[in-house]
Design a protein around this motif. Structure first.
Motif, PDB file in Angstrom:
ATOM      1  N   LEU A 186       0.845  -1.195   0.000  1.00  0.00           N
ATOM      2  CA  LEU A 186       0.000   0.000   0.000  1.00  0.00           C
ATOM      3  C   LEU A 186       0.874   1.236   0.000  1.00  0.00           C
ATOM      4  O   LEU A 186       1.902   1.289   0.672  1.00  0.00           O
ATOM      5  CB  LEU A 186      -0.910   0.026   1.235  1.00  0.00           C
ATOM      6  N   GLU A 187       0.462   2.247  -0.753  1.00  0.00           N
ATOM      7  CA  GLU A 187       1.199   3.513  -0.790  1.00  0.00           C
ATOM      8  C   GLU A 187       0.422   4.560  -0.007  1.00  0.00           C
ATOM      9  O   GLU A 187      -0.780   4.750  -0.219  1.00  0.00           O
ATOM     10  CB  GLU A 187       1.377   3.978  -2.235  1.00  0.00           C
ATOM     11  N   ASP A 188       1.088   5.225   0.913  1.00  0.00           N
ATOM     12  CA  ASP A 188       0.452   6.245   1.751  1.00  0.00           C
ATOM     13  C   ASP A 188       0.652   7.611   1.096  1.00  0.00           C
ATOM     14  O   ASP A 188       1.721   8.202   1.185  1.00  0.00           O
ATOM     15  CB  ASP A 188       1.059   6.213   3.158  1.00  0.00           C
ATOM     16  N   ASN A 189      -0.389   8.120   0.440  1.00  0.00           N
ATOM     17  CA  ASN A 189      -0.307   9.435  -0.190  1.00  0.00           C
ATOM     18  C   ASN A 189      -0.745  10.505   0.804  1.00  0.00           C
ATOM     19  O   ASN A 189      -1.853  11.026   0.731  1.00  0.00           O
ATOM     20  CB  ASN A 189      -1.199   9.477  -1.444  1.00  0.00           C
ATOM     21  N   SER A 190       0.120  10.808   1.750  1.00  0.00           N
ATOM     22  CA  SER A 190      -0.234  11.746   2.811  1.00  0.00           C
ATOM     23  C   SER A 190      -0.245  13.177   2.297  1.00  0.00           C
ATOM     24  O   SER A 190       0.290  13.496   1.239  1.00  0.00           O
ATOM     25  CB  SER A 190       0.758  11.627   3.970  1.00  0.00           C
ATOM     26  N   TYR A 191      -0.872  14.040   3.084  1.00  0.00           N
ATOM     27  CA  TYR A 191      -0.932  15.457   2.728  1.00  0.00           C
ATOM     28  C   TYR A 191       0.463  16.069   2.715  1.00  0.00           C
ATOM     29  O   TYR A 191       0.793  16.870   1.835  1.00  0.00           O
ATOM     30  CB  TYR A 191      -1.825  16.198   3.729  1.00  0.00           C
ATOM     31  N   GLU A 192       1.281  15.716   3.699  1.00  0.00           N
ATOM     32  CA  GLU A 192       2.632  16.259   3.767  1.00  0.00           C
ATOM     33  C   GLU A 192       3.432  15.870   2.528  1.00  0.00           C
ATOM     34  O   GLU A 192       4.190  16.678   1.984  1.00  0.00           O
ATOM     35  CB  GLU A 192       3.348  15.749   5.033  1.00  0.00           C
ATOM     36  N   LYS A 193       3.255  14.650   2.073  1.00  0.00           N
ATOM     37  CA  LYS A 193       3.942  14.198   0.869  1.00  0.00           C
ATOM     38  C   LYS A 193       3.456  14.989  -0.350  1.00  0.00           C
ATOM     39  O   LYS A 193       4.249  15.385  -1.205  1.00  0.00           O
ATOM     40  CB  LYS A 193       3.678  12.696   0.674  1.00  0.00           C
ATOM     41  N   TRP A 194       2.161  15.206  -0.426  1.00  0.00           N
ATOM     42  CA  TRP A 194       1.602  15.988  -1.539  1.00  0.00           C
ATOM     43  C   TRP A 194       2.133  17.417  -1.516  1.00  0.00           C
ATOM     44  O   TRP A 194       2.487  17.981  -2.558  1.00  0.00           O
ATOM     45  CB  TRP A 194       0.076  15.991  -1.446  1.00  0.00           C
ATOM     46  N   LEU A 195       2.189  18.003  -0.333  1.00  0.00           N
ATOM     47  CA  LEU A 195       2.643  19.386  -0.213  1.00  0.00           C
ATOM     48  C   LEU A 195       4.097  19.521  -0.652  1.00  0.00           C
ATOM     49  O   LEU A 195       4.466  20.494  -1.334  1.00  0.00           O
ATOM     50  CB  LEU A 195       2.471  19.869   1.231  1.00  0.00           C
ATOM     51  N   ASN A 196       4.933  18.564  -0.298  1.00  0.00           N
ATOM     52  CA  ASN A 196       6.329  18.585  -0.735  1.00  0.00           C
ATOM     53  C   ASN A 196       6.437  18.493  -2.252  1.00  0.00           C
ATOM     54  O   ASN A 196       7.308  19.123  -2.865  1.00  0.00           O
ATOM     55  CB  ASN A 196       7.109  17.442  -0.082  1.00  0.00           C
ATOM     56  N   ASN A 197       5.542  17.725  -2.863  1.00  0.00           N
ATOM     57  CA  ASN A 197       5.564  17.593  -4.316  1.00  0.00           C
ATOM     58  C   ASN A 197       5.134  18.870  -5.037  1.00  0.00           C
ATOM     59  O   ASN A 197       5.352  19.008  -6.241  1.00  0.00           O
ATOM     60  CB  ASN A 197       4.668  16.431  -4.757  1.00  0.00           C
ATOM     61  N   GLN A 198       4.513  19.793  -4.303  1.00  0.00           N
ATOM     62  CA  GLN A 198       4.098  21.067  -4.903  1.00  0.00           C
ATOM     63  C   GLN A 198       5.232  22.092  -4.917  1.00  0.00           C
ATOM     64  O   GLN A 198       5.058  23.216  -5.408  1.00  0.00           O
ATOM     65  CB  GLN A 198       2.910  21.657  -4.132  1.00  0.00           C
TER      66      GLN A 198
END
Length: 454
Positions: free
Chosen positions: A80-92
């Protein structure tokens, strides 16, 4: 009673009791734990309450790093891949930092708040089904203004101050109203298979007595891809069908909405998709499941719900919870009521909607020593210099070196009376004025009431 008759009675009673118990238990279907429970087992297992709280503090001391079941993406059968908010924010390629709210409130910091950034990055279209105009107006004046786009749909209601959209066809079910609304939104946004004029990413459908927190909803949706199929809300099972209940509101991604509109692309298909009123949420779940789209687990990592079909009063203090909202929940909530990132609640009436809006967005509780708020406003003249300016302007005195505090008092007393003398003098002057006015009126022989000053 003979032994034989007693035996027959006991056997009959046992069979009857067992059958009744079987019928009762059939109301509560056994559901396999969703896959996210396995991933969050360390938090969601059967630990005692103290152990669970200690573990939560170890994993998240601040209580802010909350994760959601719908952020988990199945990469393979075993991973399973955890697409957390913090991970998304870093990708921005953006960096977030703490903002001193005291400085922000007094205008000393020019910062882009994270909620404002999310409003531009995560587009939410809000759809409200209107039954009472008073509730719909309250929604428009409170949380509705924080949506990227807002639609109101109804059957027969009209109001000049509220743009309620009606369809010039005979509606035979609430599903038909929902279906026609989806088609309207899709066409109004200029969408086709490849492009769009307005960015339609996420759409939330709610009743008019629901209050939505778009900021929290964007936080939940940010790590998800709207070009993939997503269906979020509070899920229950009825007649073997899993669906998100309308009372809590439900969210469709652009991809999921596209597939529904493609399946029901005209009025005849919408009319044939469901025949009962107040079951549009059930029909939507049924049609989505036929496409392989199922309700996501929207609980946070502490098993607290985020979409709520009841008021806060019921959620926090309701004693009995026998309804299917709880007993047939696909993802049963834990012992605690509501996630701190909750997205919807029932507001019951317009007054409560305004009250909740004020508490959530305007009321500020002072919990720590302030900085800007407790500093005196800057003055061009220091306090210790004010009396010197007064002496110069009032009495023409420039040399202040020989003036003591007693001498300063004498100089000031020579021109101005003590407060008591000033008040008494003003009172006597006012009384003399009224007496002279009465005397003048008596001379004109007009009956008036007299005043006596002692």
């Amino acid at each position: 009673m003979p032994i034989k008759e007693k035996l027959v009675f006991l056997i009959g009673f046992g069979i009857g009791f067992s059958f009744a118990l079987f019928l009762y238990l059939m109301q509560y279907p056994i559901i396999e734990s969703p896959i996210c429970d396995e991933n969050f087992l360390i938090l969601w297992g059967n630990q005692n309450q103290n152990a669970r709280k200690n573990l939560e503090k170890q994993l998240d001391p601040s209580g802010e790093n909350i994760k959601f079941g719908n952020w988990l993406k199945e990469v393979s059968e075993t991973k399973l891949e955890d697409n957390s908010y913090e991970k998304w924010l870093n990708n921005q390629n953006v960096r977030s930092s703490a903002v001193d709210l005291d400085s922000y409130a007094y205008g000393s910091e020019d910062k882009l708040l994270e909620s404002e950034y999310l409003r531009e990055k995560v587009k939410i279209t809000c759809v409200v089904f209107v039954d009472k105009l008073k509730l719909a107006k309250a929604a428009a004046e409170t949380w509705g203004s924080r949506c990227n786009k807002l639609y109101f749909f109804g059957q027969h209601l009209e109001d000049s101050s509220l743009p309620v959209i009606k369809f010039n066809i005979k509606l035979t079910s609430s599903w038909q109203l929902l279906c026609e609304s989806m088609n309207y939104i899709w066409k109004d946004s200029g969408l086709n298979e490849t492009e769009s004029k307005d960015r339609l990413e996420w759409t939330i459908f709610v009743k008019d007595d629901t209050i939505v927190l778009p900021e929290n909803l964007r936080y939940i949706l940010a790590p998800l891809n709207h070009e993939e199929d997503h269906y979020l809300g509070h899920a229950i099972t009825l007649w073997g069908q899993a669906y998100n209940v309308a009372e809590a509101g439900y969210v469709l991604s652009k991809s999921a909405l596209r597939r529904v509109v493609k399946m029901f692309d005209n009025a005849d298909k919408c009319a044939s998709g469901g025949k009962y009123w107040k079951k549009e949420d059930f029909y939507l779940g049924k049609h989505l499941s036929s496409m392989g789209i199922y309700p996501s687990d929207t609980r946070d990592s502490y098993r607290r719900g985020t979409f709520h079909g009841y008021s806060l009063q019921t959620l926090f203090w309701g004693v009995a919870r026998p309804g299917q909202y709880w007993t047939k929940a696909l993802y049963p909530p834990g012992p605690d009521c509501c996630s701190t990132r909750s997205a919807t609640f029932s507001a019951v009436d317009s007054g409560k909607m305004y009250t909740l809006n004020y508490i959530l967005y305007h009321l500020k509780v002072f919990t720590r020593p302030g900085n800007y708020g407790t500093k005196p406003a800057p003055t061009s003249v220091p306090d210790e210099e004010v009396w010197k300016i007064a002496l110069k302007e009032e009495f023409g005195i420039d040399n202040m070196t020989e003036i003591s505090s007693d001498r300063y008092y004498q100089i000031w007393r020579s021109k101005y009376s003590e407060p008591e003398t000033f008040i008494k003098k003003t009172y006597i002057q006012s009384a003399d004025f009224f007496n002279s006015l009465l005397t003048s009126q008596e001379s004109q022989k007009k009956p008036v009431r007299s005043l006596t000053v002692e």
